[in-house]
Design a protein around this motif. Structure first.
Motif, PDB file in Angstrom:
ATOM      1  N   MET A  25       0.805  -1.159  -0.034  1.00 18.44           N
ATOM      2  CA  MET A  25       0.142   0.074  -0.088  1.00 18.44           C
ATOM      3  C   MET A  25       0.637   1.108  -0.081  1.00 18.44           C
ATOM      4  N   TRP A  26       1.896   1.146   0.816  1.00 15.84           N
ATOM      5  CA  TRP A  26       2.839   2.552   0.945  1.00 15.84           C
ATOM      6  C   TRP A  26       4.290   2.299   0.187  1.00 15.84           C
ATOM      7  N   VAL A  27       5.087   2.072   1.070  1.00 19.91           N
ATOM      8  CA  VAL A  27       6.550   1.584   0.617  1.00 19.91           C
ATOM      9  C   VAL A  27       7.022   0.447   1.364  1.00 19.91           C
ATOM     10  N   PRO A  28       8.063  -0.111   1.187  1.00 21.10           N
ATOM     11  CA  PRO A  28       8.447  -1.481   1.747  1.00 21.10           C
ATOM     12  C   PRO A  28       8.526  -0.945   3.495  1.00 21.10           C
ATOM     13  N   GLY A  49      -6.797   8.390  -4.372  1.00 24.07           N
ATOM     14  CA  GLY A  49      -5.696   9.212  -5.209  1.00 24.07           C
ATOM     15  C   GLY A  49      -6.049  10.520  -5.515  1.00 24.07           C
ATOM     16  N   ILE A  50      -5.396  11.474  -4.968  1.00 23.14           N
ATOM     17  CA  ILE A  50      -5.610  12.932  -5.358  1.00 23.14           C
ATOM     18  C   ILE A  50      -4.576  13.402  -6.158  1.00 23.14           C
ATOM     19  N   GLY A  51      -4.820  13.093  -7.591  1.00 23.17           N
ATOM     20  CA  GLY A  51      -3.660  13.577  -8.573  1.00 23.17           C
ATOM     21  C   GLY A  51      -2.489  13.010  -8.183  1.00 23.17           C
ATOM     22  N   PRO A  52      -1.314  13.627  -7.731  1.00 16.84           N
ATOM     23  CA  PRO A  52       0.010  13.071  -7.524  1.00 16.84           C
ATOM     24  C   PRO A  52       0.038  12.767  -6.077  1.00 16.84           C
ATOM     25  N   VAL A  53      -1.068  13.093  -5.162  1.00 14.34           N
ATOM     26  CA  VAL A  53      -1.087  12.679  -3.862  1.00 14.34           C
ATOM     27  C   VAL A  53      -1.839  11.523  -3.675  1.00 14.34           C
ATOM     28  N   GLN A  54      -1.243  10.519  -2.814  1.00 13.95           N
ATOM     29  CA  GLN A  54      -1.821   9.456  -2.299  1.00 13.95           C
ATOM     30  C   GLN A  54      -2.470   9.424  -0.970  1.00 13.95           C
ATOM     31  N   ALA A  55      -3.881   9.811  -0.818  1.00 14.08           N
ATOM     32  CA  ALA A  55      -4.266   9.987   0.537  1.00 14.08           C
ATOM     33  C   ALA A  55      -4.825   8.694   1.325  1.00 14.08           C
ATOM     34  N   VAL A  82       3.465  12.882   4.490  1.00 14.04           N
ATOM     35  CA  VAL A  82       3.024  13.825   5.836  1.00 14.04           C
ATOM     36  C   VAL A  82       2.056  12.801   6.613  1.00 14.04           C
ATOM     37  N   THR A  83       2.176  13.014   7.763  1.00 14.03           N
ATOM     38  CA  THR A  83       1.257  12.389   8.495  1.00 14.03           C
ATOM     39  C   THR A  83       0.533  13.361   9.431  1.00 14.03           C
ATOM     40  N   CYS A  84      -0.912  13.298   9.417  1.00 10.68           N
ATOM     41  CA  CYS A  84      -1.781  14.140  10.295  1.00 10.68           C
ATOM     42  C   CYS A  84      -2.552  13.361  11.256  1.00 10.68           C
ATOM     43  N   ALA A  85      -2.229  13.557  12.573  1.00 11.62           N
ATOM     44  CA  ALA A  85      -3.138  12.530  13.591  1.00 11.62           C
ATOM     45  C   ALA A  85      -4.442  13.228  13.808  1.00 11.62           C
ATOM     46  N   VAL A  86      -5.273  12.124  13.598  1.00 10.23           N
ATOM     47  CA  VAL A  86      -6.597  12.484  13.440  1.00 10.23           C
ATOM     48  C   VAL A  86      -7.254  12.183  14.999  1.00 10.23           C
ATOM     49  N   GLY A 126      -6.564   4.137  16.993  1.00 14.84           N
ATOM     50  CA  GLY A 126      -6.028   5.388  16.637  1.00 14.84           C
ATOM     51  C   GLY A 126      -6.411   5.651  15.207  1.00 14.84           C
ATOM     52  N   GLN A 127      -6.248   7.040  14.531  1.00 12.64           N
ATOM     53  CA  GLN A 127      -6.756   7.107  13.313  1.00 12.64           C
ATOM     54  C   GLN A 127      -5.792   8.284  12.806  1.00 12.64           C
ATOM     55  N   VAL A 128      -4.895   7.971  11.541  1.00 10.35           N
ATOM     56  CA  VAL A 128      -4.066   9.115  10.982  1.00 10.35           C
ATOM     57  C   VAL A 128      -4.327   9.165   9.492  1.00 10.35           C
ATOM     58  N   LEU A 129      -4.232  10.395   9.126  1.00  7.56           N
ATOM     59  CA  LEU A 129      -4.215  10.681   7.668  1.00  7.56           C
ATOM     60  C   LEU A 129      -2.862  10.702   7.266  1.00  7.56           C
ATOM     61  N   VAL A 130      -2.552   9.946   6.042  1.00  3.97           N
ATOM     62  CA  VAL A 130      -1.174   9.930   5.739  1.00  3.97           C
ATOM     63  C   VAL A 130      -1.236  10.302   3.957  1.00  3.97           C
ATOM     64  N   LEU A 131      -0.296  11.517   3.945  1.00  2.00           N
ATOM     65  CA  LEU A 131      -0.231  11.935   2.509  1.00  2.00           C
ATOM     66  C   LEU A 131       1.052  11.424   1.841  1.00  2.00           C
ATOM     67  N   ARG A 132       1.140  10.861   0.712  1.00  2.03           N
ATOM     68  CA  ARG A 132       2.494  10.396   0.010  1.00  2.03           C
ATOM     69  C   ARG A 132       2.305  11.182  -1.322  1.00  2.03           C
TER      70      ARG A 132
END
Length: 326
Positions: A25-28, A49-55, A82-86, A126-132
């Motif tokens: 899903m992300w990186v190794p 998928g938000i354009g070049p951003v994977q949310a 980028v991680t945003c704690a939700v 817990g919940q986080v939003l991760v943007l790559r």
């Protein structure tokens, strides 16, 4: 939104399943959990998928995520994350720095260097939003940005609070995004992050003016959404919250083709219209719905609603009920 979950996986296999899926899903990555916690492990990730951003909106029980030197050598997409704690607490480590995040806080990481992330929920999950996204997506010096890796950007004050409001709103609405939303959201998301990191680096002057302006408008719209029910939400209050002049605020909205007060009124009417059509709210008085969304005068609300939709609120609710009955 695509969803991957352990819900349908046998309990004994859930953690192994998630370890395998995470690297895809992300990186190794190497996912670890206390041995006594594996039996109760649960996780769900929603992707958009938000354009070049994977949310990714990740909800899970306690565990840690390790990107080791070996895994970096194995594959590196040369991305920023980028991680945003939700909800709950998140601990991020990279380059001998350590950030402890609470709800709304942000942290940057670089996929080309080892890092560690721990999810420490205050409740069961817990919940986080991760943007790559690719490193080149941010118009800021990469060398400077490296200094921000694993540095907490607080979501409770300053420009961090405005960026946090936008990202938390993004997390709440990820499941609603259509294909046509994604291009606009990609630009806004990257603009908001650029502004936040530029401010943290004190290099705001290197950010192109159009990017700063779009980021400001994204934060303003998020602020309006979050405060829509406040009757004191006025153009003056919005300008003060964003440290700009009232004149400049009006100028920004004029460029988008509408007035500030008109935009607020239209958003409030949309919310009232939605609530009046909601069968779960049929027992809630119309004046209470109007007040909830910032209309202090029932008579003014009724006239404004009629002007916008051609029906009085009571007639609209009755019509919506009849349509559902059919």
């Amino acid at each position: 939104m695509e969803v991957v979950s352990t819900a349908e996986v046998p309990v004994a296999e859930r953690f192994a399943f998630w370890r395998e899926m995470s690297s895809k899903m992300w990186v190794p990555l190497d996912i670890r959990c206390e041995p006594h916690g594996e039996g109760a492990f649960r996780a769900q990730a929603g992707f958009n998928g938000i354009g070049p951003v994977q949310a990714t909106l990740l909800t899970a029980t306690p565990h840690s995520i390790h990107r080791t030197p070996r895994l970096v050598r194995q594959a590196d997409p040369e991305s920023f994350l980028v991680t945003c704690a939700v909800r709950g607490r998140v601990v991020g480590e990279q380059d001998d720095r350590r950030a402890v995040l609470r709800a709304g806080d942000l942290v940057l990481r670089d996929s080309s260097h080892p890092y560690l992330t721990r999810l420490v929920p205050s409740g069961p999950t817990g919940q986080v939003l991760v943007l790559r996204f690719p490193r080149a997506s941010l118009p800021l010096p990469a060398r400077e940005l490296r200094h921000l890796c694993a540095v907490r950007i607080p979501g409770a004050r300053g420009i961090g609070a405005l960026s946090s409001a936008f990202l938390l709103q993004l997390a709440r609405q990820m499941h609603e995004f259509s294909q046509s939303d994604t291009a606009r959201l990609a630009t806004l998301t990257l603009d908001v992050l650029t502004a936040a990191f530029a401010h943290a680096l004190d290099v705001e002057k290197v950010v192109p003016p159009p990017t700063r302006q779009r980021a400001l408008m994204a934060r303003i719209h998020a602020f309006i959404r979050d405060n829509l029910g406040d009757p004191d939400l006025t153009p003056a209050a919005i300008a003060a919250a964003h440290h700009i002049s009232l004149r400049y605020l009006h100028k920004l909205f004029q460029r988008e083709g509408y007035a500030v007060a008109g935009h607020i009124r239209a958003r409030r009417l949309e919310q009232c219209r939605r609530d009046l059509a909601d069968p779960r709210l049929t027992d809630r008085p119309i004046h209470a719905i109007a007040a909830h969304w910032g209309f202090t005068s029932p008579a003014h609300f009724s006239q404004t609603f009629r002007n916008a939709y051609g029906l009085a609120p009571r007639e609209f609710r009755r019509h919506s009920t009849a349509v559902r009955a059919d």
